[in-house]
Design an enzyme around this catalytic site. Structure first.
Site, short mmCIF file in Angstrom:
data_model
loop_
_atom_site.label_atom_id
_atom_site.label_comp_id
_atom_site.label_asym_id
_atom_site.label_seq_id
_atom_site.Cartn_x
_atom_site.Cartn_y
_atom_site.Cartn_z
N TYR A 1 2.56 111.17 61.50
CA TYR A 1 2.71 111.97 61.58
C TYR A 1 3.66 112.85 60.12
O TYR A 1 2.98 113.56 59.48
CB TYR A 1 4.24 111.92 61.97
CG TYR A 1 5.10 112.79 62.01
CD1 TYR A 1 4.82 114.62 62.63
CD2 TYR A 1 6.26 112.90 61.55
CE1 TYR A 1 5.20 115.66 63.06
CE2 TYR A 1 7.43 113.78 61.54
CZ TYR A 1 7.23 115.36 62.64
OH TYR A 1 7.74 116.25 62.11
N GLU B 1 13.57 119.93 68.10
CA GLU B 1 13.99 120.14 67.15
C GLU B 1 15.88 120.38 67.13
O GLU B 1 17.03 118.85 67.90
CB GLU B 1 14.15 120.60 65.44
CG GLU B 1 13.13 120.67 64.69
CD GLU B 1 13.11 119.54 64.67
OE1 GLU B 1 14.18 118.49 64.49
OE2 GLU B 1 12.36 118.55 63.60
N TRP C 1 14.11 111.91 66.04
CA TRP C 1 13.10 112.29 66.22
C TRP C 1 11.91 111.65 66.07
O TRP C 1 11.44 111.80 67.00
CB TRP C 1 12.53 113.29 64.17
CG TRP C 1 11.27 113.92 64.56
CD1 TRP C 1 9.39 112.90 64.47
CD2 TRP C 1 10.69 114.63 65.25
NE1 TRP C 1 9.93 113.65 64.48
CE2 TRP C 1 9.43 114.81 64.96
CE3 TRP C 1 11.70 115.59 65.72
CZ2 TRP C 1 8.30 115.78 65.47
CZ3 TRP C 1 10.63 116.91 67.10
CH2 TRP C 1 9.37 116.39 66.82
#
Length: 202
Positions: free
Chosen positions: A25, A47, A55
């Site tokens: 990522y 988010e 995250w």
């Protein structure tokens, strides 16, 4: 530590060191400019789901979120009703938080309104690209003046779960700022991508 080195000696931002998927990522997505409306909508929603979580928790569930929310097609999500809310609350593959689910459906309707006004979500969000680094030399900050301004404007437009910290994380991930640490092998790559990127305009 802000950086870590892999076995080949390649340095990366330290926050992604815990897992190969997190490294992927970081290397392939985070900090590279995005102009696709669906991806921008997905990210601002995810988010919001991250609020109070990590995250990494959201990233591991991202494919489940995409299935649950119609690939984050905001025109489709805006049509979700109570049956969809019940379905989502029963879906163990996502974060089952009624307020965040409701916010995503609400934000889909707000995204349509924003798209109509600006021509695209991309044109709206990229209008908040800061002209210079606002961090004052700090490597890690929770938010910036521009992120605060974006948050206030989104809230004025009726969006939910879009606080300043959420907005700054969104800006970092979608390439509105390049926050790869100095010395990270991907900082220069992200900067090159930004130089060749055509900023969407209204």
């Amino acid at each position: 530590m802000s950086l870590f080195a892999d076995e080949a000696g390649l340095h990366r931002c330290g926050w992604c060191a815990s897992d190969p998927e997190y490294i992927r990522y970081h290397d392939e997505e985070w900090g590279y400019p995005v102009a696709d409306d669906r991806r921008l909508f997905e990210k601002i929603c995810l988010e919001g789901f991250q609020s109070g979580l990590s995250w990494w928790t959201i990233l591991r569930k991202r494919e489940n979120f995409r299935v649950a929310f119609a690939g984050f097609d905001f025109h489709e999500v805006a049509r979700f009703g109570e049956g969809d809310v019940a379905r989502l609350l029963a879906d163990a593959g996502i974060v089952r938080h009624r307020g965040k689910i409701a916010a995503t459906i609400n934000n889909a309707a707000r995204a349509i309104e924003t798209e109509r006004e600006f021509g695209s979500l991309a044109a709206y969000f990229w209008s908040f690209e800061p002209e210079a680094d606002e961090k004052g030399g700090a490597e890690i900050v929770a938010t910036t003046p521009t992120a605060i301004r974006l948050s206030k404007d989104l809230k004025r437009r009726g969006w939910a779960f879009v606080g300043p910290t959420t907005c700054y994380a969104f800006m970092q991930a979608m390439g509105l700022v390049n926050d790869h640490f100095a010395g990270c092998a991907h900082r220069a790559k992200a900067e090159e991508a930004r130089r060749s990127f055509t900023v969407p305009r209204r």
